[in-house]
Scaffold this active site. Structure first.
Site, short mmCIF file in Angstrom:
data_model
loop_
_atom_site.label_atom_id
_atom_site.label_comp_id
_atom_site.label_asym_id
_atom_site.label_seq_id
_atom_site.Cartn_x
_atom_site.Cartn_y
_atom_site.Cartn_z
N SER A 1 -2.67 -1.17 -11.34
CA SER A 1 -2.63 -0.53 -9.73
C SER A 1 -3.41 -1.07 -9.12
CB SER A 1 -2.69 0.95 -9.68
OG SER A 1 -4.14 1.43 -10.26
N GLY A 2 -3.81 -1.22 -7.84
CA GLY A 2 -4.75 -1.88 -7.02
C GLY A 2 -6.33 -1.47 -7.16
N ASP B 1 -5.04 -6.25 -7.84
CA ASP B 1 -5.09 -7.13 -6.80
C ASP B 1 -6.09 -8.13 -7.39
OD1 ASP B 1 -3.82 -5.73 -4.72
OD2 ASP B 1 -5.55 -4.42 -4.41
N THR C 1 1.57 -4.92 -8.46
CA THR C 1 0.79 -4.33 -8.91
C THR C 1 1.48 -2.65 -8.76
OG1 THR C 1 -0.14 -3.23 -6.67
CG2 THR C 1 -1.20 -5.23 -7.74
N GLY C 2 0.76 -2.12 -10.06
CA GLY C 2 1.30 -0.48 -10.80
C GLY C 2 2.39 -0.20 -10.13
N THR C 3 2.63 0.99 -9.46
CA THR C 3 3.39 1.90 -9.07
C THR C 3 4.65 0.94 -8.22
OG1 THR C 3 2.13 3.74 -8.66
CG2 THR C 3 4.34 3.89 -7.70
N THR C 4 4.27 0.04 -7.33
CA THR C 4 5.15 -0.63 -6.75
C THR C 4 5.85 -1.47 -7.63
OG1 THR C 4 3.42 -0.85 -4.77
CG2 THR C 4 5.38 -2.38 -5.18
N HIS D 1 0.68 -1.00 -0.01
CA HIS D 1 -0.08 0.06 0.07
C HIS D 1 0.98 1.07 0.16
CE1 HIS D 1 -3.40 -2.81 1.89
NE2 HIS D 1 -3.20 -2.77 0.61
#
Length: 288
Positions: free
Chosen positions: A217-218, A223, A189-192, A162
């Protein structure tokens, strides 16, 4: 070590249920490590009826869930030091379609474990993995029956964080880059995922080659995409750094991923606390 122990009805109503699968696989390790359990009423009764952990003095019966047994475990995760009641974590084998799995005390048990950096273990695979890692930390020989959990080259690892936990995820991944790179595939996910790829390139990972395969992204469904991998048997371990202090607009998607993990209870390991995950990494390196 002292853990809370609970299992939804599905997981102790037959001889091959999840609770008994865990205990058969790990009874020797439980005894070697002298792990104590504060077991909620029906879970304790099922263990006694199955004549498992016989003579293990660390098994203590707590009230039924409807009488506050699970609530007492939450308080003990936080700590009741004046009464000598402090748990080191909790095993709660969850049936994702049992309504009690989303009762306030069930959600609070996980949340307080995450806040206090203690293991919250919701699948058989996670429980087996945790016992094996504690055995390694205790200097005991590796259990060959746990080797399938550590066949990293054939497995997929999900790395999710998160917003407030993204710096912790990057720091963790950088510190354990060699171990995490042993996995056949990593997803995020996404940015991570993007930040993890940039970190990997800075570590010498081939430029332009993704270290993490990125999903949405979440909030845009990432997810759910990873949950699908879990359900199809294409993701075996999830490291999920959750922020327990912030309400999230895509909470339903997060719960969906958690439900997917508990649906595959025998096959998927999930870890949610940076401190717990680092302890796993340290043991995994020693075990290898």
């Amino acid at each position: 070590m002292l853990l809370g122990l609970a299992a939804n009805r599905l997981h102790h109503r037959s001889d091959d249920a999840a609770l008994f699968t865990f205990l058969r696989a790990c009874e020797q390790g439980i005894r070697e490590l002298n792990i104590g359990f504060h077991a909620v009423g029906r879970t304790y009764d099922a263990i006694a009826a199955a004549e498992m952990l016989k003579g293990h003095k660390g098994l203590v019966r707590y009230p039924y869930g409807r009488e506050g047994g699970l609530m007492k475990l939450v308080a003990e995760v936080v700590g009741m030091p004046d009464e000598g009641r402090v748990l080191d974590g909790a095993i709660y084998l969850t049936d994702p379609v049992d309504p009690s799995s989303i009762f306030p005390e069930a959600l609070a048990l996980k949340r307080q474990c995450v806040i206090h950096g203690k293991p919250f273990i919701s699948t058989v695979a996670s429980a087996r993995d945790w016992v094996e890692m504690e055995r390694i930390h205790a200097g005991l020989p590796r259990d060959r029956h746990a080797d399938s959990l550590h066949s990293y080259a054939s497995q997929t690892l999900a790395l999710i964080a998160h917003d407030a936990m993204k710096p912790a995820m990057l720091e963790f991944a950088a510190a354990n880059f060699e171990l995490l790179s042993r996995y056949g595939r990593r997803v995020g996910t996404g940015t991570t995922g993007q930040k993890l790829n940039e970190m990997a390139w800075s570590k010498g990972w081939p430029a332009g080659t993704l270290w993490v395969s990125r999903y949405n992204s979440g909030p845009l469904g990432g997810d759910a995409q990873i949950a699908d991998l879990v359900l199809e048997g294409r993701c075996q371990r999830a490291i999920f750094f959750e922020d327990p202090h912030v309400a999230r607009q895509h909470e339903a998607d997060i719960q969906l991923l958690e439900r997917a993990v508990t649906t595959k209870t025998l096959d998927v390991v999930c870890m949610t606390s940076p401190a717990v995950v680092q302890r796993w990494c340290d043991a995994a390196v020693r075990r290898a």
